[in-house]
Design a protein around this motif. Structure first.
Motif, PDB file in Angstrom:
ATOM      1  N   ASN A 180      -0.160  30.898  76.635  1.00  0.00           N
ATOM      2  CA  ASN A 180      -0.941  29.866  77.309  1.00  0.00           C
ATOM      3  C   ASN A 180      -1.789  29.082  76.304  1.00  0.00           C
ATOM      4  O   ASN A 180      -1.833  27.846  76.315  1.00  0.00           O
ATOM      5  CB  ASN A 180      -1.834  30.527  78.358  1.00  0.00           C
ATOM      6  N   LYS A 181      -2.436  29.819  75.405  1.00  0.00           N
ATOM      7  CA  LYS A 181      -3.308  29.198  74.394  1.00  0.00           C
ATOM      8  C   LYS A 181      -2.515  28.275  73.469  1.00  0.00           C
ATOM      9  O   LYS A 181      -2.937  27.150  73.170  1.00  0.00           O
ATOM     10  CB  LYS A 181      -3.977  30.315  73.581  1.00  0.00           C
ATOM     11  N   VAL A 217       3.801  33.520  68.276  1.00  0.00           N
ATOM     12  CA  VAL A 217       3.996  32.563  69.375  1.00  0.00           C
ATOM     13  C   VAL A 217       3.777  31.128  68.904  1.00  0.00           C
ATOM     14  O   VAL A 217       4.492  30.203  69.300  1.00  0.00           O
ATOM     15  CB  VAL A 217       3.048  32.897  70.562  1.00  0.00           C
ATOM     16  N   LYS A 218       2.800  30.929  68.030  1.00  0.00           N
ATOM     17  CA  LYS A 218       2.444  29.567  67.603  1.00  0.00           C
ATOM     18  C   LYS A 218       3.605  28.814  66.960  1.00  0.00           C
ATOM     19  O   LYS A 218       3.655  27.595  67.004  1.00  0.00           O
ATOM     20  CB  LYS A 218       1.240  29.593  66.652  1.00  0.00           C
ATOM     21  N   TYR A 219       4.547  29.557  66.369  1.00  0.00           N
ATOM     22  CA  TYR A 219       5.649  28.896  65.664  1.00  0.00           C
ATOM     23  C   TYR A 219       6.697  28.302  66.616  1.00  0.00           C
ATOM     24  O   TYR A 219       7.495  27.466  66.204  1.00  0.00           O
ATOM     25  CB  TYR A 219       6.333  29.880  64.706  1.00  0.00           C
ATOM     26  N   MET A 220       6.712  28.737  67.869  1.00  0.00           N
ATOM     27  CA  MET A 220       7.725  28.212  68.798  1.00  0.00           C
ATOM     28  C   MET A 220       7.119  27.433  69.971  1.00  0.00           C
ATOM     29  O   MET A 220       7.845  26.871  70.779  1.00  0.00           O
ATOM     30  CB  MET A 220       8.600  29.345  69.344  1.00  0.00           C
ATOM     31  N   LYS A 250      -2.100  23.603  73.060  1.00  0.00           N
ATOM     32  CA  LYS A 250      -2.193  22.768  71.857  1.00  0.00           C
ATOM     33  C   LYS A 250      -1.169  21.643  71.870  1.00  0.00           C
ATOM     34  O   LYS A 250      -1.360  20.611  71.230  1.00  0.00           O
ATOM     35  CB  LYS A 250      -2.011  23.634  70.604  1.00  0.00           C
ATOM     36  N   TYR A 251      -0.055  21.885  72.564  1.00  0.00           N
ATOM     37  CA  TYR A 251       1.003  20.865  72.647  1.00  0.00           C
ATOM     38  C   TYR A 251       1.051  20.213  74.025  1.00  0.00           C
ATOM     39  O   TYR A 251       1.991  19.490  74.334  1.00  0.00           O
ATOM     40  CB  TYR A 251       2.366  21.503  72.325  1.00  0.00           C
ATOM     41  N   ASN A 252       0.019  20.500  74.828  1.00  0.00           N
ATOM     42  CA  ASN A 252      -0.053  19.938  76.168  1.00  0.00           C
ATOM     43  C   ASN A 252       1.212  20.247  76.970  1.00  0.00           C
ATOM     44  O   ASN A 252       1.770  19.389  77.639  1.00  0.00           O
ATOM     45  CB  ASN A 252      -0.283  18.417  76.086  1.00  0.00           C
ATOM     46  N   ARG A 253       1.678  21.482  76.841  1.00  0.00           N
ATOM     47  CA  ARG A 253       2.907  21.911  77.512  1.00  0.00           C
ATOM     48  C   ARG A 253       2.615  23.025  78.510  1.00  0.00           C
ATOM     49  O   ARG A 253       1.612  23.715  78.404  1.00  0.00           O
ATOM     50  CB  ARG A 253       3.918  22.478  76.491  1.00  0.00           C
ATOM     51  N   VAL A 254       3.537  23.185  79.445  1.00  0.00           N
ATOM     52  CA  VAL A 254       3.575  24.385  80.285  1.00  0.00           C
ATOM     53  C   VAL A 254       4.860  25.117  79.904  1.00  0.00           C
ATOM     54  O   VAL A 254       5.956  24.569  80.015  1.00  0.00           O
ATOM     55  CB  VAL A 254       3.591  24.024  81.782  1.00  0.00           C
ATOM     56  N   ILE A 255       4.718  26.341  79.409  1.00  0.00           N
ATOM     57  CA  ILE A 255       5.880  27.091  78.923  1.00  0.00           C
ATOM     58  C   ILE A 255       6.338  28.071  79.992  1.00  0.00           C
ATOM     59  O   ILE A 255       5.550  28.850  80.531  1.00  0.00           O
ATOM     60  CB  ILE A 255       5.547  27.832  77.612  1.00  0.00           C
ATOM     61  N   PHE A 263      -4.940  36.180  85.051  1.00  0.00           N
ATOM     62  CA  PHE A 263      -3.625  35.544  85.182  1.00  0.00           C
ATOM     63  C   PHE A 263      -3.748  34.199  85.892  1.00  0.00           C
ATOM     64  O   PHE A 263      -3.114  33.214  85.503  1.00  0.00           O
ATOM     65  CB  PHE A 263      -2.670  36.474  85.945  1.00  0.00           C
ATOM     66  N   LYS A 264      -4.581  34.163  86.929  1.00  0.00           N
ATOM     67  CA  LYS A 264      -4.711  32.928  87.726  1.00  0.00           C
ATOM     68  C   LYS A 264      -5.321  31.789  86.906  1.00  0.00           C
ATOM     69  O   LYS A 264      -5.191  30.621  87.247  1.00  0.00           O
ATOM     70  CB  LYS A 264      -5.537  33.191  88.980  1.00  0.00           C
ATOM     71  N   GLU A 265      -6.023  32.148  85.818  1.00  0.00           N
ATOM     72  CA  GLU A 265      -6.649  31.111  84.987  1.00  0.00           C
ATOM     73  C   GLU A 265      -5.661  30.449  84.023  1.00  0.00           C
ATOM     74  O   GLU A 265      -5.986  29.443  83.391  1.00  0.00           O
ATOM     75  CB  GLU A 265      -7.791  31.738  84.166  1.00  0.00           C
ATOM     76  N   LEU A 266      -4.484  31.003  83.895  1.00  0.00           N
ATOM     77  CA  LEU A 266      -3.525  30.493  82.907  1.00  0.00           C
ATOM     78  C   LEU A 266      -2.768  29.295  83.479  1.00  0.00           C
ATOM     79  O   LEU A 266      -1.900  29.447  84.330  1.00  0.00           O
ATOM     80  CB  LEU A 266      -2.546  31.613  82.505  1.00  0.00           C
ATOM     81  N   LYS A 267      -3.108  28.124  83.000  1.00  0.00           N
ATOM     82  CA  LYS A 267      -2.524  26.888  83.549  1.00  0.00           C
ATOM     83  C   LYS A 267      -1.361  26.349  82.707  1.00  0.00           C
ATOM     84  O   LYS A 267      -0.693  25.411  83.106  1.00  0.00           O
ATOM     85  CB  LYS A 267      -3.594  25.786  83.648  1.00  0.00           C
ATOM     86  N   ASN A 268      -1.148  26.908  81.519  1.00  0.00           N
ATOM     87  CA  ASN A 268      -0.119  26.375  80.620  1.00  0.00           C
ATOM     88  C   ASN A 268       1.088  27.295  80.472  1.00  0.00           C
ATOM     89  O   ASN A 268       1.895  27.143  79.564  1.00  0.00           O
ATOM     90  CB  ASN A 268      -0.723  26.063  79.247  1.00  0.00           C
ATOM     91  N   ILE A 269       1.180  28.246  81.388  1.00  0.00           N
ATOM     92  CA  ILE A 269       2.407  29.038  81.486  1.00  0.00           C
ATOM     93  C   ILE A 269       2.867  29.009  82.937  1.00  0.00           C
ATOM     94  O   ILE A 269       2.080  28.758  83.851  1.00  0.00           O
ATOM     95  CB  ILE A 269       2.213  30.513  81.065  1.00  0.00           C
TER      96      ILE A 269
END
Length: 220
Positions: free
Chosen positions: A98-99, A75-78, A103-108, A139-145
């Protein structure tokens, strides 16, 4: 016909509400550039390394969709650039996406892959596993997906009635999630249908199709 002609012919037949993902796996950048020049901005790849090499070489307005089965250690590569991950089939994978997105301050954006086929080789969640994930505290804790839809692949069969039933099952599940208040999910994308069955998929409610060989020709 050329790649550009194939692409324009398919696009002319698709309803405006349906998004076309051009499946470009194993194809050289020159082929993708021909499709890009003809107006295609969304490409689907199934190997992260190959997708990353193409992302590095091609215009940055292109959206890259990961359509293959995803291993958590890749996952880290994309995470820096991927637009949509189609085949998410576990909470563990969501947590890793999510993790890496943090690192890239993104929501995927992600699609949850549902198991609808009558085959052992396909991946995916069943309905109870889906509900278990989306109602869990983890699941509810995941803010970056962001879960934006569902994806499923029908059985590899000539039985059109079976394929139609599998697509209809996924559409019913999609509608059920959207009308179900526990999940708090608003799903926009229902991704089903490939080169051989996309017209049937659209008639069953798909609004995202993945087409490769009908655009680029058969794979080597």
């Amino acid at each position: 016909m050329s790649i550009a002609q194939n692409l324009l012919q398919i696009k002319s037949q698709l309803p405006n509400s349906v998004t076309l993902v051009a499946v470009s796996k194993t194809k050289p950048v020159s082929d993708l550039m021909e499709a890009y020049t003809a107006g295609q901005l969304i490409f689907g790849e199934n190997k992260i390394q190959e997708m990353t090499e193409k992302w590095e070489q091609m215009p940055k307005e292109i959206q890259w969709h990961m359509i293959g089965h995803v291993q958590t250690n890749k996952v880290k590569y994309m995470a820096e650039y991927v637009s949509l991950i189609h085949g998410v089939d576990s909470l563990k994978l969501l947590q890793e996406i999510n993790k890496q997105a943090q690192k890239y301050n993104r929501v995927i954006d992600c699609l949850l892959q549902m198991y609808i086929a009558n085959e052992e080789t396909k991946f995916g969640l069943n309905e109870s596993e889906l509900l278990e994930i989306i109602s869990s505290n983890e699941f509810k804790e995941l803010k970056n997906i962001r879960i934006v839809g569902l994806m499923g692949m029908a059985s590899f069969t000539n039985d059109q009635n079976q394929i139609e039933a599998e697509f209809q099952h996924l559409k019913a599940l999609f509608d059920n999630i959207n009308s179900n208040e526990i999940s708090n999910l608003k799903l926009d994308i229902l991704s089903m249908g490939m080169s051989g069955d996309y017209e049937l998929a659209i008639s069953c409610g798909s609004n995202m199709v993945r087409i490769g060989s009908s655009i680029f020709g058969t794979r080597n």
